[in-house]
Design a protein around this motif. Structure first.
Motif, PDB file in Angstrom:
ATOM      1  N   GLU A 113       1.136  -1.264   7.024  1.00 48.61           N
ATOM      2  CA  GLU A 113       2.511  -1.248   6.854  1.00 48.61           C
ATOM      3  C   GLU A 113       3.063  -1.184   5.407  1.00 48.61           C
ATOM      4  O   GLU A 113       2.484  -1.696   4.422  1.00 48.61           O
ATOM      5  N   PRO A 114       3.561   0.137   5.198  1.00 48.11           N
ATOM      6  CA  PRO A 114       3.851   0.525   3.726  1.00 48.11           C
ATOM      7  C   PRO A 114       4.750  -0.407   3.261  1.00 48.11           C
ATOM      8  O   PRO A 114       5.645  -1.146   3.795  1.00 48.11           O
ATOM      9  N   ARG A 115       4.622  -0.885   1.942  1.00 49.63           N
ATOM     10  CA  ARG A 115       5.381  -1.731   1.176  1.00 49.63           C
ATOM     11  C   ARG A 115       5.727  -1.408  -0.215  1.00 49.63           C
ATOM     12  O   ARG A 115       4.691  -0.634  -0.949  1.00 49.63           O
ATOM     13  N   THR A 150       5.184   2.874  -3.484  1.00 51.82           N
ATOM     14  CA  THR A 150       4.967   2.475  -2.122  1.00 51.82           C
ATOM     15  C   THR A 150       3.418   2.680  -1.825  1.00 51.82           C
ATOM     16  O   THR A 150       3.062   3.574  -2.238  1.00 51.82           O
ATOM     17  N   ARG A 153       0.288   2.023   0.923  1.00 54.68           N
ATOM     18  CA  ARG A 153      -0.003   1.810   2.364  1.00 54.68           C
ATOM     19  C   ARG A 153      -1.619   2.008   2.329  1.00 54.68           C
ATOM     20  O   ARG A 153      -2.164   2.844   1.686  1.00 54.68           O
ATOM     21  N   ASP A 208      -4.151   3.750   4.665  1.00 55.61           N
ATOM     22  CA  ASP A 208      -4.373   5.195   5.708  1.00 55.61           C
ATOM     23  C   ASP A 208      -5.655   5.372   6.084  1.00 55.61           C
ATOM     24  O   ASP A 208      -6.239   6.358   5.287  1.00 55.61           O
TER      25      ASP A 208
END
Length: 246
Positions: free
Chosen positions: A67-69, A89, A91, A93
């Motif tokens: 979940e990107p933050r 940001t 994340r 991947d």
């Protein structure tokens, strides 16, 4: 693109912890170095990076998830609202960690590229930096240990209608730590509230022993009886029955 080409394009992350000189203002900073470049210096020049307490740890913002933050890496000394901050940001991947979408609320178009890291190398560096306490001075260690214990004392804070803000030691006064809390515990936006502080000098004792002893003394009484008001307003202090500091 084959695996070798992809590997050659991956960046390397180093998390460098920088402590101001003895007697200077400021606090410890986490300076992310990507491929030899200090990205905070590039994205928000001459401003301090966030602290190790803010960025590091098992569940801290630098830990990458699917979940990107958005994570704030730095804030201007005069506050974000005045002269900006640096956000990225983060994340996960697959086998990589991606840093992208750089942002400074005070300066549109922050010119930093997307970075892609090997997830294992990235997490190993976050773990290493999180575990490294060699930069801490004695009062800083006591403050960290004391805050960890106070975070577990929810019933004690509820009993005295108080809320923990934090326990800190600053390079300007390395022999001292300050415990901050507020009252009432659940004050609404328009309700009166006050911030309190307890300032103590550390002893030459083992930091863990000292933190335990300080905690025992604190838990034995209402913390407001031994603290001084350091925030809120004079009117609120009068409403809540406390003397406003001169």
């Amino acid at each position: 693109m084959d695996a070798d080409e992809m590997a050659s394009q991956l960046s390397q992350l180093v998390l460098r912890i920088v402590v101001p000189e003895l007697g200077s203002d400021g606090t410890a900073e986490v300076r992310p170095i990507v491929d030899g470049v200090d990205v905070v210096a590039a994205g928000l020049p001459k401003e301090p990076a966030e602290s190790p307490r803010t960025l590091l740890g098992a569940d801290a913002p630098l830990v990458a998830t699917a979940e990107p933050r958005e994570v704030r890496l730095a804030e201007a000394m005069c506050t974000e609202g005045c002269c900006g901050a640096l956000y990225v940001t983060i994340r996960r991947d697959g086998e990589h960690v991606v840093w992208s979408d750089w942002r400074d609320p005070d300066s549109p178009g922050t010119a930093l590229p997307e970075f892609r890291f090997d997830a294992q190398q990235y997490q190993a560096e976050v773990d290493r930096a999180s575990a490294d306490r060699s930069w801490e001075w004695r009062a800083c260690t006591v403050a960290r240990l004391l805050q960890c214990e106070l975070e577990r004392q929810t019933e004690w804070f509820e009993r005295w209608d108080c809320r923990l803000i934090g326990v800190h030691s600053y390079p300007l006064s390395r022999a001292w730590f300050t415990f901050y809390f507020s009252h009432p515990r659940r004050a609404g936006r328009d309700d009166p509230w006050l911030q309190f502080r307890i300032v103590r000098r550390v002893s030459p004792a083992d930091p863990e022993t000292e933190a335990t002893e300080i905690l025992e003394r604190l838990l034995a009484r209402d913390p407001r009886e031994i603290a001084e008001v350091c925030g809120g307003t004079e009117e609120w202090a009068e409403q809540l029955g406390y003397r406003w500091p001169r």
